[in-house]
Design an enzyme around this catalytic site. Structure first.
Site, PDB file in Angstrom:
ATOM      1  N   THR A  72       0.815  -1.207   0.000  1.00  0.00           N
ATOM      2  CA  THR A  72       0.000   0.000   0.000  1.00  0.00           C
ATOM      3  C   THR A  72       0.849   1.257   0.000  1.00  0.00           C
ATOM      4  O   THR A  72       1.965   1.268   0.529  1.00  0.00           O
ATOM      5  CB  THR A  72      -0.911   0.028   1.247  1.00  0.00           C
ATOM      6  OG1 THR A  72      -1.590   1.285   1.315  1.00  0.00           O
ATOM      7  CG2 THR A  72      -0.099  -0.126   2.524  1.00  0.00           C
TER       8      THR A  72
ATOM      9  N   TYR B 248      -2.001   0.376  10.107  1.00  0.00           N
ATOM     10  CA  TYR B 248      -2.197  -0.347   8.845  1.00  0.00           C
ATOM     11  C   TYR B 248      -0.985  -0.184   7.944  1.00  0.00           C
ATOM     12  O   TYR B 248      -0.411  -1.167   7.456  1.00  0.00           O
ATOM     13  CB  TYR B 248      -3.459   0.154   8.143  1.00  0.00           C
ATOM     14  CG  TYR B 248      -3.563  -0.312   6.695  1.00  0.00           C
ATOM     15  CD1 TYR B 248      -3.745  -1.656   6.395  1.00  0.00           C
ATOM     16  CD2 TYR B 248      -3.464   0.598   5.648  1.00  0.00           C
ATOM     17  CE1 TYR B 248      -3.835  -2.083   5.078  1.00  0.00           C
ATOM     18  CE2 TYR B 248      -3.553   0.183   4.329  1.00  0.00           C
ATOM     19  CZ  TYR B 248      -3.732  -1.151   4.046  1.00  0.00           C
ATOM     20  OH  TYR B 248      -3.804  -1.581   2.744  1.00  0.00           O
TER      21      TYR B 248
END
Length: 337
Positions: free
Chosen positions: A118, A142
């Site tokens: 990501t 995250y």
């Protein structure tokens, strides 16, 4: 006989699109998913195994039984805001789970993995296009968990000869052109599906998260990439590993930024339906601007976006939502009530 590929999280949004792309490229996707958030009816192009990636013995047995030559790894917890309030879940699932997967791969002698990473690993890098050399400073658990997995993969390459390519997504969006699969989560947190759910009367709390960012219209700017383009990038990365590549990390985006209000205006244009643009508070862990520099993926993987024009993203997503949830939208007055 088709080459089998283990796809963890293959019942999810990006994972199911990758399975469809794998099948179109002549591979057999074998889905391993615990179905905590995935959808069994999204598994349509190969066998499915219900289980957890942390179960190394199950991973090894599945790879061996199906003769999987490589792995695409999508299984992860992926809500930025939730990661801030519950970081333990994200480190356990995303890092701990991946360790179980990699041990299972070692046991089965499988040495190639494409990892779903990501752009959140970069944190808040400023307003310029983000290259792979941009400093990594994640601002959410995250993002930090994905950064940790990238480090784990490099260490497993050094110690065990495991080869990997990490694909750093920007904003995945859109749906298959035939409306066969699309974005469906509970809870749904992404802008485009939430806007369409609002238009269809399925949610009443749609809001623009932050209108005071240092951008032209005050809303956050993101790089939106069609999920079909993401899926194709995974197939290219797998081919690169099978062709001898040992390690790699690539940004995947369109290279164009769009603000939240610009996206909502395009949704109104495509759907022909007005929507209220209620301002809400910023979400924890959301930087003002994230836009990719995708030159490295073009040069080394031959990757280009073909479906990521905003109009095409919105059109495919709207078709999916109409098919999945019905064409009749609630009156806007009712939504405002």
């Amino acid at each position: 006989m088709k080459t089998a590929i283990l796809v963890t999280g293959g019942a999810g949004y990006v994972g199911s699109h990758a399975c469809k792309a794998l099948a179109a490229a002549g591979y057999l996707p074998v889905v391993l998913d615990n179905f905590s958030t995935g959808h069994a009816d999204f598994v349509r192009w190969g066998p499915q195994v219900k289980g957890d990636i942390a179960d190394s013995a199950l991973v090894a047995e599945t790879i061996t039984r199906h003769g999987c030559a490589g792995v695409m790894h999508f299984a992860a917890a992926s809500l930025v805001g939730e990661s801030v309030s519950n970081p333990g879940l994200y480190y356990a699932n995303n890092v701990g789970g991946t360790l179980g997967l990699l041990e299972g791969m070692r046991q089965a002698g499988c040495r190639s993995i494409v990892f779903s990473s990501t752009c959140a690993i970069y944190g808040d890098p400023g307003t310029g296009p983000i290259t792979e050399a941009t400093a990594q400073a994640p601002i959410s658990p995250y993002g930090a968990s994905k950064q940790m997995v990238e480090r784990v993969l490099r260490d497993f390459h050094t110690a065990h000869g495991l080869n990997s390519i990490c694909l750093r997504y920007f904003n995945a969006c859109g749906a298959s052109e035939d409306a066969e699969i699309g974005e469906m989560r509970d809870p749904e947190t992404h802008l485009i599906p939430r806007a369409m759910m609002s238009l269809l009367g399925r949610i009443r709390d749609f809001a623009v998260h932050g209108s005071d960012y240092p951008t032209a219209d005050g809303t956050a700017i993101r790089d939106y990439i069609h999920v079909r383009d993401l899926a194709q990038a995974h197939v290219l990365a797998l081919g690169a590993l099978f062709g001898g590549k040992k390690l790699g990390a690539y940004n995947l985006g369109s290279g164009r930024g769009a603000s939240v209000l610009e996206v909502l205006n395009e949704i109104e244009r495509v759907t022909g339906r007005p929507m209220a643009k209620v301002s809400g508070a910023r979400r924890a862990g959301d930087p003002p601007v994230l836009v990719a520099d995708g030159a490295l993926a073009r040069q080394e993987l031959g990757f280009t976006t073909r479906h990521s024009a905003m109009s095409r993203i919105i059109e495919s997503s709207w078709r999916w939502h109409l098919k999945a949830h019905g064409a009749a939208a609630a009156p806007q007055a009712a939504l405002a009530a």
